[in-house]
Design a protein around this motif. Structure first.
Motif, PDB file in Angstrom:
ATOM      1  N   GLN A   1     -10.847  -9.268  10.770  1.00 15.14           N
ATOM      2  CA  GLN A   1      -9.535  -9.702  10.288  1.00 15.14           C
ATOM      3  C   GLN A   1      -9.297  -9.223   8.858  1.00 15.14           C
ATOM      4  OE1 GLN A   1      -8.399 -13.897  10.830  1.00 15.14           O
ATOM      5  NE2 GLN A   1      -7.801 -13.927   8.665  1.00 15.14           N
ATOM      6  N   TYR A   2     -10.282  -9.380   7.996  1.00  9.74           N
ATOM      7  CA  TYR A   2     -10.180  -8.932   6.600  1.00  9.74           C
ATOM      8  C   TYR A   2      -9.826  -7.452   6.532  1.00  9.74           C
ATOM      9  CZ  TYR A   2     -11.977  -7.291   2.059  1.00  9.74           C
ATOM     10  OH  TYR A   2     -12.128  -6.677   0.837  1.00  9.74           O
ATOM     11  N   PHE A   3     -10.495  -6.648   7.345  1.00  9.46           N
ATOM     12  CA  PHE A   3     -10.282  -5.201   7.321  1.00  9.46           C
ATOM     13  C   PHE A   3      -8.861  -4.854   7.762  1.00  9.46           C
ATOM     14  CE2 PHE A   3     -12.865  -1.190   7.323  1.00  9.46           C
ATOM     15  CZ  PHE A   3     -11.808  -0.314   7.497  1.00  9.46           C
ATOM     16  N   VAL A   4      -8.437  -5.413   8.887  1.00 12.51           N
ATOM     17  CA  VAL A   4      -7.111  -5.089   9.430  1.00 12.51           C
ATOM     18  C   VAL A   4      -6.011  -5.512   8.461  1.00 12.51           C
ATOM     19  CG1 VAL A   4      -5.463  -5.667  11.255  1.00 12.51           C
ATOM     20  CG2 VAL A   4      -7.817  -5.082  11.847  1.00 12.51           C
ATOM     21  N   LEU A   5      -6.117  -6.707   7.914  1.00 13.10           N
ATOM     22  CA  LEU A   5      -5.073  -7.194   7.018  1.00 13.10           C
ATOM     23  C   LEU A   5      -5.036  -6.393   5.724  1.00 13.10           C
ATOM     24  CD1 LEU A   5      -5.298 -11.072   7.482  1.00 13.10           C
ATOM     25  CD2 LEU A   5      -3.874  -9.406   8.689  1.00 13.10           C
ATOM     26  N   ARG A   6      -6.187  -5.956   5.240  1.00 10.56           N
ATOM     27  CA  ARG A   6      -6.199  -5.144   4.031  1.00 10.56           C
ATOM     28  C   ARG A   6      -5.583  -3.772   4.295  1.00 10.56           C
ATOM     29  NH1 ARG A   6     -11.268  -4.251  -0.188  1.00 10.56           N
ATOM     30  NH2 ARG A   6     -10.064  -3.004  -1.683  1.00 10.56           N
ATOM     31  N   ALA A   7      -5.881  -3.206   5.456  1.00 15.80           N
ATOM     32  CA  ALA A   7      -5.250  -1.928   5.813  1.00 15.80           C
ATOM     33  C   ALA A   7      -3.737  -2.094   5.949  1.00 15.80           C
ATOM     34  CB  ALA A   7      -5.855  -1.398   7.101  1.00 15.80           C
TER      35      ALA A   7
END
Length: 531
Positions: free
Chosen positions: A353-359
């Motif tokens: 989730q962290y990765f997707v939202l940061r992207a």
């Protein structure tokens, strides 16, 4: 005065269409996709040897030449490979169609999601001299669709050696049902030459599709040049199976001049092994190479650089960030990443989730709205940016849940609209309905449309066209034609689809027969129209 008269003619013709269109027998009309409203007569006209384009330059100056180029392509399409030998010296001049008069209301040629693609086409019967077809549109891209329809009512006559328009007078009032009508191509699993990508774009325009979803890179290869990080394309299969940044810009321009947006995709954090060929620091370790290393700030610098470079050439309002099929075990098994997870109080799903939202935040900072595959919505849909479009491909019912949550959606369900499933028939493609079980008008409006997907594991330049066509044409009509004009039984359109498939063949597109499964060969000798 001329424009006012033109408008009055169209108002009268529109009333005429609304009165009689229900009585038109569409089984005898070889137009694909079927227009919204159409009426026709039983006469014939001949295209003048000097068939010309007339425009009102004060409204739309065509400074970029999009309309002129579209008209010249029309002439090439209707002539085909035939030599025009017509001699009209003894023909009644009232039977000669001198040209087409196009009125474009908007002066802009910007192509973007949601632009007006409607058109009104009138081809008169023999009356008066000189005789012109009339095409009225809001944007130049509506004009391109109208020209495509015009091309389908023109035929080479082998007796007169001339181009004939049968069934005049024609009155066609048309617009797309959905604003997003897409085709995905995958240039990672097999490289597609630029010339083939352009052929696919041409064929898309014949069926009035308007989005080329370019799945540029994946685990297997990274063929696209990224100027900010020039070693990324070290992940290409070979030095000759690459796209320069200028190639990509050329593809975008080529598509735009045909009314087609190019949606670029980088699939992160999974499907990314090839990224680390040039930059090994993007791998969690040399033994565990994907997903991209979530603990390394360099990972996000590279993604930001890719999106920054994308923003220079991919002008479509959306960018696709993938987000599907992410196996987080690599993060949890790699010591330095596992330690980072502990420090951040995250498990694998939390890091995903962290990765997707940061992207997503990075894409938004570059002016994009985002498309993600459905797994992101399934796992943390309430955390996604409200500017997210959910692409439904895997689980039945996700589209309904996405729009109920207030997010936009694109349908690409794999059992019906995945072209690499060769046993999925054109009939399956045709009956696939994006609004299934979505009855609330406000939620229906959140369904942007649909997309068929040509994943590249089993196709390259030798077989991509016959795998795409004619099944994609079946989906194209579903996405263009009003729901109430679509027959429930696909058998009612088989003759018209076969005609369109033959038209594609005549235009140099290697479309497979209608009879059989995906990319089947002809079963026996016979007419194109019977296969």
């Amino acid at each position: 005065m001329r424009q006012k008269r033109f408008l009055i003619i169209f108002i009268g013709l529109l009333v005429h269409v609304l009165v009689i269109s229900a009585a038109v027998d569409i089984k005898n009309l070889n137009i694909w996709p079927m227009p919204k409203d159409v009426s026709h007569g039983h006469g014939s006209l001949y295209l003048d040897n000097d068939f010309e384009l007339k425009t009102d330059g004060s409204r739309y100056p065509d400074s970029s030449g999009i309309l002129k180029d579209g008209f010249l392509r029309l002439i090439d399409l209707v002539k085909g490979t035939h030599v025009i030998e017509a001699n009209f010296s003894h023909l009644d001049s009232s039977l000669l169609l001198k040209g087409i008069h196009i009125v474009v209301s908007s002066p802009s040629d910007e192509l973007q999601h949601g632009i007006d693609e409607s058109y009104k086409l009138y081809i008169p019967a023999a009356q008066g001299n000189p005789l012109y077809a009339h095409l009225e549109v809001q944007t130049v891209y509506g004009a391109l669709h109208g020209l495509q329809t015009f091309s389908q009512v023109c035929h080479f006559n082998f007796t007169t050696r001339a181009i004939v328009v049968h069934q005049v007078p024609w009155t066609i009032v048309d617009q797309p049902r959905f604003s997003y009508r897409g085709l995905l191509i995958d240039t990672s699993r097999h490289y597609q030459p630029v010339a083939m990508i352009k052929k696919v774009i041409d064929s898309m325009s014949y069926a009035k599709l308007n989005v080329l979803h370019w799945h540029t890179v994946d685990s297997q290869s990274f063929p696209l040049e990224i100027p900010s990080y020039p070693k990324l394309w070290d992940g290409a299969y070979s030095v000759s199976e690459r796209y320069t940044f200028a190639d990509a810009a050329d593809i975008v321009s080529y598509a735009q001049r045909r009314g087609i947006n190019v949606l670029a995709e980088i699939d992160v954090p999974g499907h990314s092994l090839s990224w680390g060929i040039g930059y090994p620091a993007l791998w969690p370790s040399t033994d565990c190479k994907e997903p991209l290393d979530v603990s390394n700030e360099f990972t996000f610098k590279v993604i930001d650089g890719v999106l920054s470079d994308f923003s220079k050439i991919f002008q479509y309002k959306f960018v696709h960030l993938g987000g599907d099929e992410v196996n987080t075990s690599c993060w949890e098994l790699t010591p330095h990443v596992s330690q980072w997870l502990q420090n951040k109080h995250l498990n694998g799903s939390g890091a995903y989730q962290y990765f997707v939202l940061r992207a997503q935040e990075m894409a938004l900072s570059h002016g994009y709205e985002i498309i993600n595959w459905e797994e992101t919505f399934i796992n943390f849909g309430d955390k996604l940016s409200l500017k997210t479009v959910v692409q439904n491909w895997l689980v039945t019912g996700v589209a309904q849940k996405a729009v109920a949550a207030g997010l936009r959606c694109i349908l690409s369900n794999q059992e019906r609209w995945y072209l690499d499933n060769l046993d999925t028939t054109w009939q399956d493609f045709y009956i696939n309905e994006p609004l299934t079980n979505i009855t609330d008008p406000k939620q229906q409006a959140l369904v942007l449309g649909g997309e068929v997907c040509m994943w590249g594991e089993s196709i390259d330049a030798s077989d991509i066209e016959q795998t795409i066509w004619p099944r994609t044409a079946a989906a194209a009509e579903r996405l263009w034609t009003p729901y109430d004009k679509l027959p429930k039984d696909p058998a009612q359109v088989v003759g018209r689809l076969a005609h369109f498939r033959c038209l594609l063949n005549q235009r140099g597109v290697a479309a497979a027969p209608v009879v059989g499964f995906g990319r089947s060969a002809p079963l026996r000798p016979g007419s194109c129209y019977m296969q």
